[in-house]
Design a protein around this motif. Structure first.
Motif, mmCIF file in Angstrom:
data_model
loop_
_atom_site.group_PDB
_atom_site.id
_atom_site.type_symbol
_atom_site.label_atom_id
_atom_site.label_comp_id
_atom_site.label_asym_id
_atom_site.label_seq_id
_atom_site.Cartn_x
_atom_site.Cartn_y
_atom_site.Cartn_z
ATOM 1 N N LEU A 92 0.836 -1.205 0.000
ATOM 2 C CA LEU A 92 0.000 0.000 0.000
ATOM 3 C C LEU A 92 0.867 1.249 0.000
ATOM 4 O O LEU A 92 0.600 2.211 -0.725
ATOM 5 C CB LEU A 92 -0.922 -0.015 1.220
ATOM 6 N N ARG A 93 1.911 1.236 0.781
ATOM 7 C CA ARG A 93 2.843 2.360 0.842
ATOM 8 C C ARG A 93 3.487 2.609 -0.515
ATOM 9 O O ARG A 93 3.542 3.737 -0.999
ATOM 10 C CB ARG A 93 3.918 2.061 1.890
ATOM 11 N N ASP A 94 3.951 1.538 -1.164
ATOM 12 C CA ASP A 94 4.628 1.682 -2.449
ATOM 13 C C ASP A 94 3.660 2.079 -3.554
ATOM 14 O O ASP A 94 4.018 2.842 -4.452
ATOM 15 C CB ASP A 94 5.335 0.382 -2.821
ATOM 16 N N LYS A 95 2.433 1.565 -3.501
ATOM 17 C CA LYS A 95 1.451 1.878 -4.535
ATOM 18 C C LYS A 95 1.103 3.363 -4.513
ATOM 19 O O LYS A 95 1.003 4.009 -5.551
ATOM 20 C CB LYS A 95 0.194 1.038 -4.335
ATOM 21 N N GLU A 96 0.943 3.910 -3.325
ATOM 22 C CA GLU A 96 0.562 5.306 -3.198
ATOM 23 C C GLU A 96 1.759 6.238 -3.116
ATOM 24 O O GLU A 96 1.604 7.450 -3.202
ATOM 25 C CB GLU A 96 -0.332 5.481 -1.970
ATOM 26 N N GLY A 97 2.934 5.713 -2.928
ATOM 27 C CA GLY A 97 4.132 6.542 -2.853
ATOM 28 C C GLY A 97 4.156 7.427 -1.619
ATOM 29 O O GLY A 97 4.580 8.571 -1.679
ATOM 30 N N ARG A 98 3.680 6.886 -0.514
ATOM 31 C CA ARG A 98 3.613 7.651 0.724
ATOM 32 C C ARG A 98 4.472 7.003 1.793
ATOM 33 O O ARG A 98 4.875 5.863 1.678
ATOM 34 C CB ARG A 98 2.163 7.717 1.213
ATOM 35 N N ARG A 99 4.707 7.781 2.842
ATOM 36 C CA ARG A 99 5.428 7.216 3.979
ATOM 37 C C ARG A 99 4.509 6.259 4.732
ATOM 38 O O ARG A 99 3.291 6.444 4.754
ATOM 39 C CB ARG A 99 5.861 8.314 4.952
ATOM 40 N N LEU A 100 5.083 5.262 5.335
ATOM 41 C CA LEU A 100 4.295 4.322 6.131
ATOM 42 C C LEU A 100 3.637 5.039 7.307
ATOM 43 O O LEU A 100 2.523 4.722 7.701
ATOM 44 C CB LEU A 100 5.175 3.166 6.615
ATOM 45 N N ASN A 101 4.297 6.049 7.839
ATOM 46 C CA ASN A 101 3.730 6.841 8.916
ATOM 47 C C ASN A 101 2.416 7.479 8.473
ATOM 48 O O ASN A 101 1.429 7.493 9.218
ATOM 49 C CB ASN A 101 4.728 7.914 9.350
ATOM 50 N N ASP A 102 2.381 8.023 7.256
ATOM 51 C CA ASP A 102 1.159 8.662 6.754
ATOM 52 C C ASP A 102 0.056 7.627 6.508
ATOM 53 O O ASP A 102 -1.115 7.896 6.759
ATOM 54 C CB ASP A 102 1.454 9.431 5.466
ATOM 55 N N VAL A 103 0.413 6.454 6.029
ATOM 56 C CA VAL A 103 -0.571 5.395 5.809
ATOM 57 C C VAL A 103 -1.196 4.984 7.135
ATOM 58 O O VAL A 103 -2.430 4.865 7.259
ATOM 59 C CB VAL A 103 0.076 4.174 5.105
ATOM 60 N N LEU A 104 -0.364 4.797 8.158
ATOM 61 C CA LEU A 104 -0.879 4.407 9.464
ATOM 62 C C LEU A 104 -1.735 5.517 10.088
ATOM 63 O O LEU A 104 -2.756 5.239 10.730
ATOM 64 C CB LEU A 104 0.277 4.037 10.399
ATOM 65 N N ALA A 105 -1.338 6.775 9.896
ATOM 66 C CA ALA A 105 -2.130 7.885 10.434
ATOM 67 C C ALA A 105 -3.505 7.932 9.768
ATOM 68 O O ALA A 105 -4.525 8.155 10.446
ATOM 69 C CB ALA A 105 -1.386 9.199 10.229
ATOM 70 N N ASP A 106 -3.553 7.732 8.447
ATOM 71 C CA ASP A 106 -4.846 7.710 7.755
ATOM 72 C C ASP A 106 -5.692 6.531 8.203
ATOM 73 O O ASP A 106 -6.923 6.648 8.335
ATOM 74 C CB ASP A 106 -4.635 7.664 6.241
ATOM 75 N N MET A 107 -5.072 5.380 8.450
ATOM 76 C CA MET A 107 -5.816 4.217 8.923
ATOM 77 C C MET A 107 -6.400 4.479 10.310
ATOM 78 O O MET A 107 -7.540 4.104 10.602
ATOM 79 C CB MET A 107 -4.907 2.980 8.937
ATOM 80 N N LEU A 108 -5.637 5.157 11.163
ATOM 81 C CA LEU A 108 -6.127 5.483 12.500
ATOM 82 C C LEU A 108 -7.310 6.447 12.411
ATOM 83 O O LEU A 108 -8.315 6.257 13.110
ATOM 84 C CB LEU A 108 -5.008 6.079 13.348
ATOM 85 N N ASP A 109 -7.202 7.454 11.546
ATOM 86 C CA ASP A 109 -8.319 8.398 11.370
ATOM 87 C C ASP A 109 -9.567 7.669 10.877
ATOM 88 O O ASP A 109 -10.673 7.916 11.374
ATOM 89 C CB ASP A 109 -7.932 9.505 10.386
ATOM 90 N N ALA A 110 -9.401 6.780 9.907
ATOM 91 C CA ALA A 110 -10.560 6.041 9.378
ATOM 92 C C ALA A 110 -11.165 5.143 10.454
ATOM 93 O O ALA A 110 -12.380 5.023 10.562
ATOM 94 C CB ALA A 110 -10.129 5.217 8.164
ATOM 95 N N TYR A 111 -10.328 4.540 11.284
ATOM 96 C CA TYR A 111 -10.818 3.676 12.358
ATOM 97 C C TYR A 111 -11.591 4.478 13.392
ATOM 98 O O TYR A 111 -12.668 4.084 13.840
ATOM 99 C CB TYR A 111 -9.637 2.935 12.991
ATOM 100 N N GLN A 112 -11.019 5.627 13.777
ATOM 101 C CA GLN A 112 -11.684 6.456 14.778
ATOM 102 C C GLN A 112 -12.987 7.030 14.254
ATOM 103 O O GLN A 112 -13.964 7.125 14.991
ATOM 104 C CB GLN A 112 -10.750 7.573 15.250
ATOM 105 N N ASN A 113 -13.020 7.431 12.991
ATOM 106 C CA ASN A 113 -14.251 7.971 12.408
ATOM 107 C C ASN A 113 -15.300 6.881 12.236
ATOM 108 O O ASN A 113 -16.494 7.158 12.347
ATOM 109 C CB ASN A 113 -13.977 8.655 11.068
ATOM 110 N N GLY A 114 -14.892 5.677 11.993
ATOM 111 C CA GLY A 114 -15.832 4.558 11.841
ATOM 112 C C GLY A 114 -16.443 4.150 13.160
ATOM 113 O O GLY A 114 -17.596 3.732 13.230
ATOM 114 N N ASN A 115 -15.649 4.219 14.250
ATOM 115 C CA ASN A 115 -16.171 3.840 15.561
ATOM 116 C C ASN A 115 -16.995 4.944 16.195
ATOM 117 O O ASN A 115 -17.789 4.681 17.089
ATOM 118 C CB ASN A 115 -15.013 3.484 16.510
ATOM 119 N N ALA A 116 -16.816 6.177 15.749
ATOM 120 C CA ALA A 116 -17.552 7.294 16.342
ATOM 121 C C ALA A 116 -19.003 7.292 15.920
ATOM 122 O O ALA A 116 -19.833 7.929 16.546
ATOM 123 C CB ALA A 116 -16.895 8.614 15.939
ATOM 124 N N LYS A 117 -19.355 6.592 14.871
ATOM 125 C CA LYS A 117 -20.730 6.594 14.362
ATOM 126 C C LYS A 117 -21.648 5.804 15.224
ATOM 127 O O LYS A 117 -21.530 4.862 15.819
ATOM 128 C CB LYS A 117 -20.774 6.064 12.929
#
Length: 117
Positions: A92-117
Motif C-alpha cells: 500500500l505504501r509503495d502503490k501510493e508513494g507515501r510514507r508508512l507513517n502517513d498510511v498508518l495515520a490515515d488508517m487510525l483516522d478512518a478507524y476512529q471515524n468509523g467507531n464514532a458513528k
C-alpha cells in the motif's frame, strides 16, 4: 673477457651469450583455471539489479512523497506484526508513494471515524 683478468685466450670480438632479462618468466608454467560461467554470472547480477545490457534502464521507483517536515517530532517504534500484514502495508505504501507513517495515520483516522458513528 667476462670473469677473468688478462686472459689472452679470450676473443674480444665474440660477445658472450647472456641470458635475457625475464627469460625465466617465459619458462614458468601457468596453472589453468576454469572459466566462469557467463550465464550464471549474468543471472546473479540480474538477481541483484545489475545488468551489462546497454538497453535503456528500467525507471527506478519514484521516491516516496512526504518527507517529514524539518521540525516534526519523529520517534523510532519497534513493533512486531505478522509478515502478511507487513507485506500488505508495504504494498500500500509503495502503490501510493507515501510514507508508512502517513498510511498508518490515515488508517487510525478512518478507524476512529468509523467507531464514532
Amino acid at each position: 673477457m667476462a670473469g677473468t683478468f688478462l686472459n689472452l685466450n679470450d676473443n674480444d670480438q665474440e660477445e658472450a651469450p647472456e641470458p635475457t632479462i625475464g627469460a625465466g618468466l617465459k619458462q614458468k608454467k601457468k596453472g589453468s583455471r576454469p572459466r566462469a560461467d557467463a550465464e550464471a554470472v549474468a543471472a546473479a547480477g540480474r538477481a541483484n539489479g545489475f545488468s551489462r545490457s546497454t538497453d535503456t534502464a528500467q525507471p527506478l521507483p519514484t521516491p516516496r512523497r512526504g518527507r517529514p517536515p524539518l521540525n516534526e517530532d519523529m520517534t523510532y517504534w519497534r513493533i512486531y506484526v505478522s509478515s502478511d500484514l507487513r507485506t500488505q502495508l508495504n504494498a500500500l505504501r509503495d502503490k501510493e508513494g507515501r510514507r508508512l507513517n502517513d498510511v498508518l495515520a490515515d488508517m487510525l483516522d478512518a478507524y476512529q471515524n468509523g467507531n464514532a458513528k
